[in-house]
Each structure stands twice: as C-alpha cells, then as structure tokens.
Design an enzyme around this catalytic site. Structure first.
Site, PDB file in Angstrom:
ATOM      1  N   LYS A  76     -10.579  -0.706  10.694  1.00  0.00           N
ATOM      2  CA  LYS A  76     -10.816  -1.891   9.856  1.00  0.00           C
ATOM      3  C   LYS A  76     -11.201  -3.099  10.721  1.00  0.00           C
ATOM      4  O   LYS A  76     -11.413  -4.194  10.212  1.00  0.00           O
ATOM      5  CB  LYS A  76      -9.558  -2.222   9.050  1.00  0.00           C
ATOM      6  N   ASP A  92       3.084  -4.650   7.890  1.00  0.00           N
ATOM      7  CA  ASP A  92       1.872  -3.844   7.765  1.00  0.00           C
ATOM      8  C   ASP A  92       0.694  -4.799   7.926  1.00  0.00           C
ATOM      9  O   ASP A  92       0.385  -5.583   7.023  1.00  0.00           O
ATOM     10  CB  ASP A  92       1.879  -3.168   6.383  1.00  0.00           C
ATOM     11  N   CYS A 109      -4.775   2.658  -3.629  1.00  0.00           N
ATOM     12  CA  CYS A 109      -3.513   3.126  -3.018  1.00  0.00           C
ATOM     13  C   CYS A 109      -2.378   2.131  -3.250  1.00  0.00           C
ATOM     14  O   CYS A 109      -1.518   1.950  -2.365  1.00  0.00           O
ATOM     15  CB  CYS A 109      -3.670   3.413  -1.526  1.00  0.00           C
ATOM     16  N   HIS A 138       0.870  -1.177   0.000  1.00  0.00           N
ATOM     17  CA  HIS A 138       0.000   0.000   0.000  1.00  0.00           C
ATOM     18  C   HIS A 138       0.913   1.235   0.000  1.00  0.00           C
ATOM     19  O   HIS A 138       2.035   1.171   0.511  1.00  0.00           O
ATOM     20  CB  HIS A 138      -0.825  -0.058   1.291  1.00  0.00           C
TER      21      HIS A 138
HETATM   22  N1  C6P Z   1      -6.300   0.479   2.939  1.00  0.00           N
HETATM   23  C1  C6P Z   1      -8.133   0.158   1.405  1.00  0.00           C
HETATM   24  O1  C6P Z   1      -9.214   0.484   0.924  1.00  0.00           O
HETATM   25  P1  C6P Z   1      -4.937   3.580   7.325  1.00  0.00           P
HETATM   26  O2  C6P Z   1      -5.528   4.442   6.247  1.00  0.00           O
HETATM   27  O3  C6P Z   1      -3.751   4.237   7.976  1.00  0.00           O
HETATM   28  O4  C6P Z   1      -5.932   3.071   8.308  1.00  0.00           O
HETATM   29  O5  C6P Z   1      -4.404   2.245   6.600  1.00  0.00           O
HETATM   30  C2  C6P Z   1      -3.521   2.341   5.536  1.00  0.00           C
HETATM   31  C3  C6P Z   1      -3.280   1.001   4.943  1.00  0.00           C
HETATM   32  C4  C6P Z   1      -2.035   0.409   5.069  1.00  0.00           C
HETATM   33  N2  C6P Z   1      -1.781  -0.815   4.586  1.00  0.00           N
HETATM   34  C5  C6P Z   1      -2.716  -1.527   3.952  1.00  0.00           C
HETATM   35  C6  C6P Z   1      -2.390  -2.895   3.459  1.00  0.00           C
HETATM   36  C7  C6P Z   1      -3.988  -0.988   3.771  1.00  0.00           C
HETATM   37  O6  C6P Z   1      -4.913  -1.702   3.125  1.00  0.00           O
HETATM   38  C8  C6P Z   1      -4.281   0.309   4.264  1.00  0.00           C
HETATM   39  C9  C6P Z   1      -5.610   0.939   4.038  1.00  0.00           C
HETATM   40  C10 C6P Z   1      -7.640   0.909   2.623  1.00  0.00           C
HETATM   41  O7  C6P Z   1      -7.465  -0.753   0.948  1.00  0.00           O
HETATM   42  C11 C6P Z   1      -7.781   2.380   2.472  1.00  0.00           C
HETATM   43  S1  C6P Z   1      -6.685   3.043   1.248  1.00  0.00           S
END
Ligand code: C6P
Length: 402
Positions: free
Chosen positions: A223, A197, A361, A120
């Site tokens: 999540k 991650d 992303c 990501h």
């Molecule tokens: N992916 C998706 O729709 P945050 O935004 O900090 O809570 O998480 C970021 C993030 C980091 N690593 C992975 C593997 C992710 O999937 C995500 C967040 C969401 O796939 C929003 S872009």
C-alpha cells in the site's frame, strides 16, 4: 510536485480498460509501483539473489546487507528505537496474527480485549481465533454516524480484566484518522498495551512509534508503492522479548536438539524461514521514493483530490457518503440511491474507472451502517484533479442508467 513527471514512473497508468484510459482509484487496496521499485526487484534478481543470513559467500552477504539496510530504513521511517523492534512479515495481516497468536498465549479465561467497530477483518478475526480458544471477551468501541470513535465509551470499557487494545490508525472505509495517541495514553493509564493497525496510515502520514508510544504497529509495503508480500511489525522490545515465537523454522533458533530449542535474538526470533528478501529490499526503494516526494507533499495532494471529489460527488442526487469526520484520509466511500455497490463498480469499470466495491473486509462496520457494501474511491500521489472529474462524470452517468 510535478504529477505528470510522477505519472511517468508508472507505465500501468497508460493502460486502457474497456477501451478507455484507466483511472485507478483503488489505492487503499493496493497502490501501483513506480519504476524505481520494479528496478530494485530486478536488480535483486539480476545481481544479488542468494539466501540471507545463511551464507559466508559474497552474494549471500550482499543480499543480507540489502535486507538489513531496509530494516534500518524502516526503523528510521517509523522512528523505532532499535532495529530489533522491526520484524519483517508478509503484511499487516500477518503482523497482527503474529501478535494475536503470540501475545494471545499470555491471555486467559475472562480476559478482555478492546477493538473498534471500524476494524478490518485482519484486526478482528485473529483476536477471535485466540479469543475462542482462550475464552477471551472482545469489547467493541462504537462510532458516531459521521464515523468518529466514541472515546467516552472507550474509556468506560477498561476493567480490571482488560489486557489488550487493538485499533486501526485510519479506517479503510471511512477514512477517519483515529486519535490513537490519546487512546494509547488512556490504555497505558490502565497498564494495557496497544497495537495499531497502520495499513491505511503509513502510506499517507508520518509515523513516529515512539511519539505515539504504541506497543505494536503493523503496516504493509504494497500500500506504500512497494511490492506485495512484505509487511512490518514494530513491537516494543520488552514485549517482543517476553513473547513466544509465532512460527518455528530456520534462522529463528539459537540451538536445536530433539530435546529442546533455544531461540535467536530479536528480531530473528520472529522471522522463521527464508524471508522475501527480494521484496524487503525493494520495499527499501519504496521508502526512498516516499521520502524523495515527501510524505507531507503526498498527503496534501491527496487531500486536494479528496476535497474536490467530495464536493463534486455531493452534487449528485441521492449521494450518501460514509465517513465525514474532518481531517479524514483520502478514501471516499459512497452509495447513490439504492444502486448496489457491485452494479456501480462493474459499470464504472466499463468506463475505465477502478474502484473497490463491497464490504471492504469490514462487515461489522457495514452492519453498523445497515448496508451490504459501499463503493470506495481512494487516491494516491499519481492521481489528478482531471481524473477526479472524469470519475465523477462516470458516477453521474452510471447513476442516470438506473
Ligand atoms: N485493506 C482494502 O482494500 P494486508 O492485506 O495484510 O496487506 O492488509 C490488511 C489490512 C489491515 N488493516 C486495514 C485497515 C486494511 O485496510 C487492510 C487491507 C485493503 O481496504 C484490502 S482488504
């Protein structure tokens, strides 16, 4: 599990969108929040709102107790050795930025770090920011067409200059569950620390940071049926102790003068300013909720939905599914013929179906497959087989319009 009963805890699932019953399949972006978590938020505002770690008054102590109880709960949930290794952040993104900025201070010109092509942006850009400043080389582990990391290539990437590995546990696009334990073992043979991650893993599987032996682990509450704006960084104590603070401010200090500041002990050294004490406390309620349902029960239900969706979607002419590694997590990314993900998403929305579209992303991963984006459906504990059927019918209907 009684899914009807579970659904009853989510008033939002009774909503209509475009005059149709909502089918919420964007859970990998964020999951919905059960009543017990919303009630925990209310409870904090109604009974316990006070700044934490700062007051001798009762309210402040009670609010602090809630936050620290959640820290202990997180420790147990991920099996960390100590609460000193559990840092609250705003989310996975901030957790990774913390490590990149702070551990990054110890990297120098010519050092190398290893990422994978399925990361990501949150696990790419922070490393680039430090990488450009410090002239660090980023090496990227490739994948097979099915979405499996090339472990041989990974092993071959280690050189005397390798200083860090940062990999996703589960791909948010492909659903691939990476063999992170094995990858950590390989990195450790080279004395290289590893950040995992866990944004897409923690909602779906048991996490044991000591068993994985990872050096850092990042996750997001939103999540995991919890509130937005709260995340966790797990870090092994000896690394955290050797790292400079990420931000400066209140509560992360020992003693401040204009000449010099000493820092607080872990974990507070990395928690500058007033934390989201309401969100953190409610995250504790979300962990309770997951534990009540049982993470294995959640995973097996989601797996059933995934299998059914995959089988049914595959019947559609021109269907291309991205990520077909066995044992994958409950996301399904696809394109139908040359219909853009955006068009598909927009029209599915008109039929009440919420999916994610676009690059998710993960632009380097999209480049790897030579596409601009995909449609992604992702499942949570409250989704049903009937919803999957209605989703598949909706995809067929949209496909027939083109
Ligand atoms: N992916 C998706 O729709 P945050 O935004 O900090 O809570 O998480 C970021 C993030 C980091 N690593 C992975 C593997 C992710 O999937 C995500 C967040 C969401 O796939 C929003 S872009």
């Amino acid at each position: 599990m009684n899914i009807d009963e579970i659904r009853g805890e989510y008033p939002i699932l009774n909503r209509e969108v475009a005059g149709k019953p909502l089918i919420y399949l964007d859970n990998a972006a964020t999951s919905q929040t059960p009543r017990c978590v919303v009630e925990a938020i209310n409870e904090m505002y109604y009974r316990y709102k006070a700044n934490v770690h700062r007051g001798v008054h009762t309210l402040s102590q009670e609010a602090t107790d809630h936050v620290e109880a959640t820290r202990e709960h997180v420790r147990q949930f991920i099996n960390a050795a100590s609460t000193q290794e559990v840092i609250f952040t705003r989310g996975t993104t901030e957790s990774i930025n913390l490590v990149a900025a702070s551990f990054g201070e110890m990297l120098y010109n010519g050092d190398e770090i290893i990422l994978t092509v399925m990361e990501h942006h949150s696990n790419i850009v922070p490393w680039q920011l430090v990488g450009h400043r410090k002239r660090i080389r980023i090496r990227v582990v490739p994948i097979s067409d099915e979405g499996q990391l090339d472990l041989e290539a990974y092993e071959d990437m280690f050189t005397d200059n390798t200083r860090f590995v940062a990999i996703t546990h589960v791909s948010n696009v492909l659903g691939t569950v990476n063999p992170v334990k094995q990858m950590i073992e390989i990195a450790h043979k080279h004395d290289v620390p590893v950040l995992i991650d866990g944004a897409q893993a923690a909602p779906h599987m048991q996490i044991d940071v000591q068993d994985l032996d990872c050096d850092f682990y990042a996750l997001s509450s939103h999540k995991m049926y919890g509130p937005a704006g709260v995340g966790v960084l797990y870090g092994k104590q000896h690394w955290l102790e050797g790292m400079e603070p990420y931000q400066g401010g209140g509560e992360m200090i020992g003693r401040v003068t204009f000449e010099r500041t000493t820092f607080a002990d872990l974990p507070f050294k990395f928690e500058a300013g007033t934390p989201d004490f309401v969100g953190i406390s409610a995250f504790g309620a979300a962990l309770d909720y997951i534990e009540r349902l049982g993470i294995d029960n959640i995973a097996s239900h989601e797996h059933e939905l995934l299998e059914h969706a995959t089988t049914e979607l595959m019947q559609i002419d021109g269907m291309r599914i991205f990520g077909t590694v066995p044992g994958k997590s409950s996301v399904i990314s696809f394109l139908v013929r040359d219909i853009s993900s955006y068009d598909m998403g927009l029209l599915l929305d008109k039929l009440g179906v919420a999916v994610r579209t676009g690059h998710h992303c993960t632009q380097p991963l999209m480049d790897r497959y030579g596409v601009n984006g995909t449609v992604r459906a992702s499942f949570a504990v409250y989704n049903t087989l009937d919803e999957v059927d209605r989703f598949v019918s909706a995809v067929k209907r949209v496909a027939s319009m083109f």
